[in-house]
Design a protein around this motif. Structure first.
Motif, PDB file in Angstrom:
ATOM      1  N   ASN A  94      17.696 -24.033 -19.484  1.00  0.00           N
ATOM      2  CA  ASN A  94      16.590 -23.069 -19.472  1.00  0.00           C
ATOM      3  C   ASN A  94      16.145 -22.797 -20.904  1.00  0.00           C
ATOM      4  N   ASN A  95      15.197 -23.615 -21.346  1.00  0.00           N
ATOM      5  CA  ASN A  95      14.714 -23.505 -22.719  1.00  0.00           C
ATOM      6  C   ASN A  95      13.352 -22.831 -22.820  1.00  0.00           C
ATOM      7  N   ALA A  96      12.556 -22.875 -21.756  1.00  0.00           N
ATOM      8  CA  ALA A  96      11.199 -22.328 -21.810  1.00  0.00           C
ATOM      9  C   ALA A  96      11.220 -20.850 -22.152  1.00  0.00           C
ATOM     10  N   GLY A  97      10.351 -20.465 -23.054  1.00  0.00           N
ATOM     11  CA  GLY A  97      10.270 -19.059 -23.440  1.00  0.00           C
ATOM     12  C   GLY A  97       9.029 -18.822 -24.272  1.00  0.00           C
ATOM     13  N   ILE A  98       8.646 -17.559 -24.373  1.00  0.00           N
ATOM     14  CA  ILE A  98       7.489 -17.193 -25.183  1.00  0.00           C
ATOM     15  C   ILE A  98       7.854 -15.994 -26.052  1.00  0.00           C
ATOM     16  N   THR A  99       7.056 -15.785 -27.077  1.00  0.00           N
ATOM     17  CA  THR A  99       7.233 -14.602 -27.904  1.00  0.00           C
ATOM     18  C   THR A  99       5.871 -14.043 -28.258  1.00  0.00           C
ATOM     19  N   LYS A 100       5.876 -12.915 -28.913  1.00  0.00           N
ATOM     20  CA  LYS A 100       4.684 -12.286 -29.442  1.00  0.00           C
ATOM     21  C   LYS A 100       5.042 -11.783 -30.826  1.00  0.00           C
ATOM     22  N   GLN A 101       4.361 -12.312 -31.844  1.00  0.00           N
ATOM     23  CA  GLN A 101       4.640 -11.901 -33.209  1.00  0.00           C
ATOM     24  C   GLN A 101       4.022 -10.522 -33.445  1.00  0.00           C
ATOM     25  N   ASN A 122      10.612 -15.151 -19.950  1.00  0.00           N
ATOM     26  CA  ASN A 122      11.937 -15.263 -20.576  1.00  0.00           C
ATOM     27  C   ASN A 122      13.076 -14.836 -19.658  1.00  0.00           C
ATOM     28  N   VAL A 123      12.858 -13.814 -18.875  1.00  0.00           N
ATOM     29  CA  VAL A 123      13.941 -13.279 -18.038  1.00  0.00           C
ATOM     30  C   VAL A 123      13.787 -13.723 -16.583  1.00  0.00           C
ATOM     31  N   MET A 173      22.332 -11.951 -18.375  1.00  0.00           N
ATOM     32  CA  MET A 173      22.193 -12.741 -17.162  1.00  0.00           C
ATOM     33  C   MET A 173      23.153 -13.923 -17.165  1.00  0.00           C
ATOM     34  N   THR A 174      23.352 -14.529 -18.336  1.00  0.00           N
ATOM     35  CA  THR A 174      24.287 -15.647 -18.453  1.00  0.00           C
ATOM     36  C   THR A 174      25.669 -15.235 -17.973  1.00  0.00           C
ATOM     37  N   ARG A 175      26.133 -14.090 -18.423  1.00  0.00           N
ATOM     38  CA  ARG A 175      27.474 -13.623 -18.027  1.00  0.00           C
ATOM     39  C   ARG A 175      27.526 -13.307 -16.529  1.00  0.00           C
TER      40      ARG A 175
END
Length: 251
Positions: A94-101, A122-123, A173-175
């Motif tokens: 699960n690599n897809a993700g976005i951000t906002k600077q 992301n989540v 979530m990983t845990r």
């Protein structure tokens, strides 16, 4: 004992956001190890197809699938297509993700649209992929999920406050998934610090400021992170762990 030249031969891996940056490095590395790679992308069609071409030119196997991971139904249908096409799913990255600077201290710059956009991808998007792939992963011995988090999820400090919070949620979530899917599926996470990808193009000074003093005096490459993903996919005694890959940033 003779070492296999292609240790992931006959394995199938899904890599979300697999056409650019860290995702491209992961897709290429897994293909070189013998895996068939299903590259998920949302908008980067040309990048995804270029990654597929690179892999096939090297003798590997990869196919690109367009899927908005924020759309649970689309994710489910696409993962079903992967299963039907290749007969199995062994790994999910699960690599897809976005951000906002954003200015980190400017709380007034954050609105619900920003929260919703980052959490949807992301989540919730990460969960959609895990949820849809889990039944197929459970069919295979040694199957695993690796989520790409961020050191921002550990320190609480990153490109924006909502981004840091969203990645902290991915770590949690990983845990939780490691418990929920045990013993059939291992679930781990890599939390990179600064990585030289297009995310930081035009914001290099901010990247260096966020990183602070790095004892190893280097910025990670996408290939550095891909190596760790491969390690965790194969690490049969490891689950529920968040592996920091930040060149000593948090020492």
């Amino acid at each position: 004992m003779k070492q296999l030249k292609f240790p992931l031969l006959n394995k199938t891996a899904i890599v979300t956001g697999g056409g650019t940056g860290i995702g491209r490095a992961v897709s290429t590395l897994l293909a070189r190890q013998g895996a068939t790679v299903a590259i998920f992308y949302s908008n980067s069609d040309s990048d995804a197809q270029d990654t597929v071409s690179t892999i096939t030119e090297e003798g590997g196997k990869a196919i690109a699938f367009q899927a908005d991971i924020a759309d649970a139904l689309m994710v489910r249908k696409t993962i079903e297509t992967v299963r039907q096409s290749f007969g199995r799913i062994d790994y999910l990255v699960n690599n897809a993700g976005i951000t906002k600077q954003l200015n980190f201290n400017d709380l007034d710059a954050i609105d619900d649209d920003i929260w919703d956009a980052l959490f949807d991808v992301n989540v919730k998007g990460t969960f959609h992929c895990c949820q849809a792939a889990a039944p197929y992963l459970k069919e295979q011995t040694g199957s695993a999920i690796v989520n790409i988090g961020s050191i921002a999820g550990e320190t609480g400090y990153g490109s924006s406050l909502p981004y840091a919070v969203s990645k902290s949620a991915v770590h949690g979530m990983t845990r939780s998934l490691a418990r929920a899917l045990a013993p059939a599926v291992r679930v781990n996470c890599v939390a990179p610090g600064a990585v030289a990808t297009r995310w930081w193009q035009g914001n290099e000074e901010k990247m260096r400021a966020l990183s602070g003093h790095l004892p190893l005096q280097r910025i990670s490459t996408p290939e550095d992170i891909a190596d760790l993903v491969l390690m965790l996919l194969k690490a049969e005694s490891v689950t529920g762990q968040v592996l920091r890959a930040e060149n000593g940033q948090t020492l």
